[in-house]
Design an enzyme around this catalytic site. Structure first.
Site, short mmCIF file in Angstrom:
data_model
loop_
_atom_site.label_atom_id
_atom_site.label_comp_id
_atom_site.label_asym_id
_atom_site.label_seq_id
_atom_site.Cartn_x
_atom_site.Cartn_y
_atom_site.Cartn_z
N CYS A 156 0.80 -1.23 0.00
CA CYS A 156 0.00 0.00 0.00
C CYS A 156 0.83 1.28 0.00
O CYS A 156 0.28 2.37 -0.10
CB CYS A 156 -0.96 0.00 1.19
N HIS A 289 -1.34 8.59 6.58
CA HIS A 289 -1.70 7.29 6.02
C HIS A 289 -3.12 6.93 6.49
O HIS A 289 -3.94 6.52 5.68
CB HIS A 289 -0.70 6.23 6.44
N HIS A 326 -9.42 3.53 1.31
CA HIS A 326 -8.01 3.17 1.20
C HIS A 326 -7.78 2.62 -0.20
O HIS A 326 -8.22 1.52 -0.53
CB HIS A 326 -7.66 2.14 2.26
#
Length: 400
Positions: A156, A289, A326
């Site tokens: 990610c 994040h 996300h």
């Protein structure tokens, strides 16, 4: 970090629509909402996702002999927007490397072919093996690039790594212009893995909320044209931002869990600030994040408090994943697109409503649009395997 690297073009495709302007206006409007993935074979506890609301781009349908699923097609659409936004000519595109962060790649095609049960015989597409990592090649082919087309797979954090590698190519004199970004489509594997880990929120993505129960994925793409300051000046290009500093680190702690001490997260943030020539008090905002998973949000909050101290209370955070989910390998790139747009407008959009602030996450998520008082934004991107990347963007032409 020597040699100035500017961002001269943006492209984005998210649950807020097609185009970087749609991303910006959608963020100002509070972001999107997840909905169930329309896949009858997604047999899992929660199938929520922040989905692109438009039609799948019809072209390119394939690269060479490989049919393309949604992720690579999204990538091409966002890439075309970015290079058009930058005003790049065909000769520049021919010499432009493509560096993309991609986690699942063309996995949607493979999943469509591997459906179990009576529908398997009706699955469309040839029955030959095809690679997953075709996204950079598809973008390069669509744009006419004859330079290296490379995929980075650091989970990610992939597109944040890709962007910093792109900046390094320019600073090393290997290229004048590089396209960096990421793209992801819907895959059952990604959703299924987080369901099995107990890290999929059944309500929505709720970073830094006391009620959060995990993350919720989103699909789409984000692209940035990076250009040396000299090349941009010679062609009279405008710039959204400067890639002023970047750094990586690795926890080397656990395959999926972050190190609770936040030692390496702190190291990456401090090194990125140092590379940008900024003190902690010089920073204007953070794109965290912030996935909504219980431990990750606490660890990142701890790191921000350690690095910024008392300044953290006055440091606005853009709750981006609370708006678009996300986006996996796209997360770092779309965070940088959002940061560049914030620097252009000198504004931090308000965060989506939190059900209950978490006292273990003492960070500021502004409830109303907030002026960006200092023209610098930190973007954090973390991943399984303890991969950490931090990027600092500043307004173009700022003295540091």
């Amino acid at each position: 970090m020597t040699g100035r690297v500017l961002i001269t073009g943006l492209g984005a495709l998210t649950c807020l629509g097609a185009g970087a302007p749609a991303l910006w206006h959608g963020m100002l409007g509070g972001g999107g909402r997840p909905r169930p993935v329309p896949d009858p074979h997604a047999h899992m506890r929660t199938t929520l996702m922040y989905l692109f609301p438009g039609d799948l781009p019809a072209e390119p349908a394939a690269v060479a002999h490989v049919p393309l699923a949604s992720g690579p097609r999204y990538a091409v659409a966002a890439a075309r927007e970015a290079v058009a936004d930058a005003g790049l000519s065909e000769p520049v595109l021919r010499d432009m490397p493509v560096l993309l962060g991609v986690e699942m790649g063309n996995a949607g095609l493979h999943e469509a072919r591997r459906v179990a049960g009576p529908d398997a015989a009706a699955t469309a597409g040839p029955r030959r093996w095809t690679p997953l990592t075709v996204t950079a090649a598809a973008v390069g082919a669509a744009l006419g690039s004859r330079a290296p087309n490379t995929s980075v797979g650091n989970a990610c954090a992939a597109s944040a790594y890709a962007l910093t590698l792109a900046a390094d190519l320019i600073r090393a004199g290997e290229a004048d212009v590089v396209l960096a970004g990421g793209a992801e489509g819907v895959t059952r594997v990604g959703m299924g893995a987080f369901n099995r880990l107990g890290a999929a929120d059944p309500v929505r993505c709720r970073p830094f909320d006391r009620q959060r129960r995990g993350t919720v994925f989103g699909d789409g793409a984000a692209m940035l044209v990076l250009e040396s300051a000299g090349h941009a000046a010679r062609r009279g290009a405008r710039a959204y931002a400067e890639v002023a500093g970047a750094a990586w680190s690795c926890d080397a702690h656990h395959p999926t869990a972050p190190d609770a001490t936040a030692t390496q997260v702190i190291r990456a943030i401090r090194a990125a600030l140092a590379a940008a020539g900024l003190a902690p008090g010089d920073l204007g905002a953070v794109v965290p994040h912030g996935t909504g998973t219980p431990l990750n949000d606490v660890v990142e909050s701890r790191a921000l408090r350690e690095v910024f101290g008392d300044h953290c209370a006055a440091l606005p955070l853009l709750n981006l994943k609370g708006m678009i989910g996300h986006t996996a390998g796209v997360a770092g790139a779309v965070g940088c697109v959002a940061a560049a747009l914030m620097l252009r407008s000198r504004m931090v959009p308000a965060a989506p409503r939190r059900d209950e602030p978490d006292p273990d996450c003492p960070v500021w998520l502004p409830s109303t649009p907030t002026p960006l008082d200092r023209p610098s934004v930190l973007v954090n991107s973390y991943a399984f395997g303890g991969n950490n990347a931090s990027v600092v963007l500043t307004a173009p032409g700022e003295d540091r």
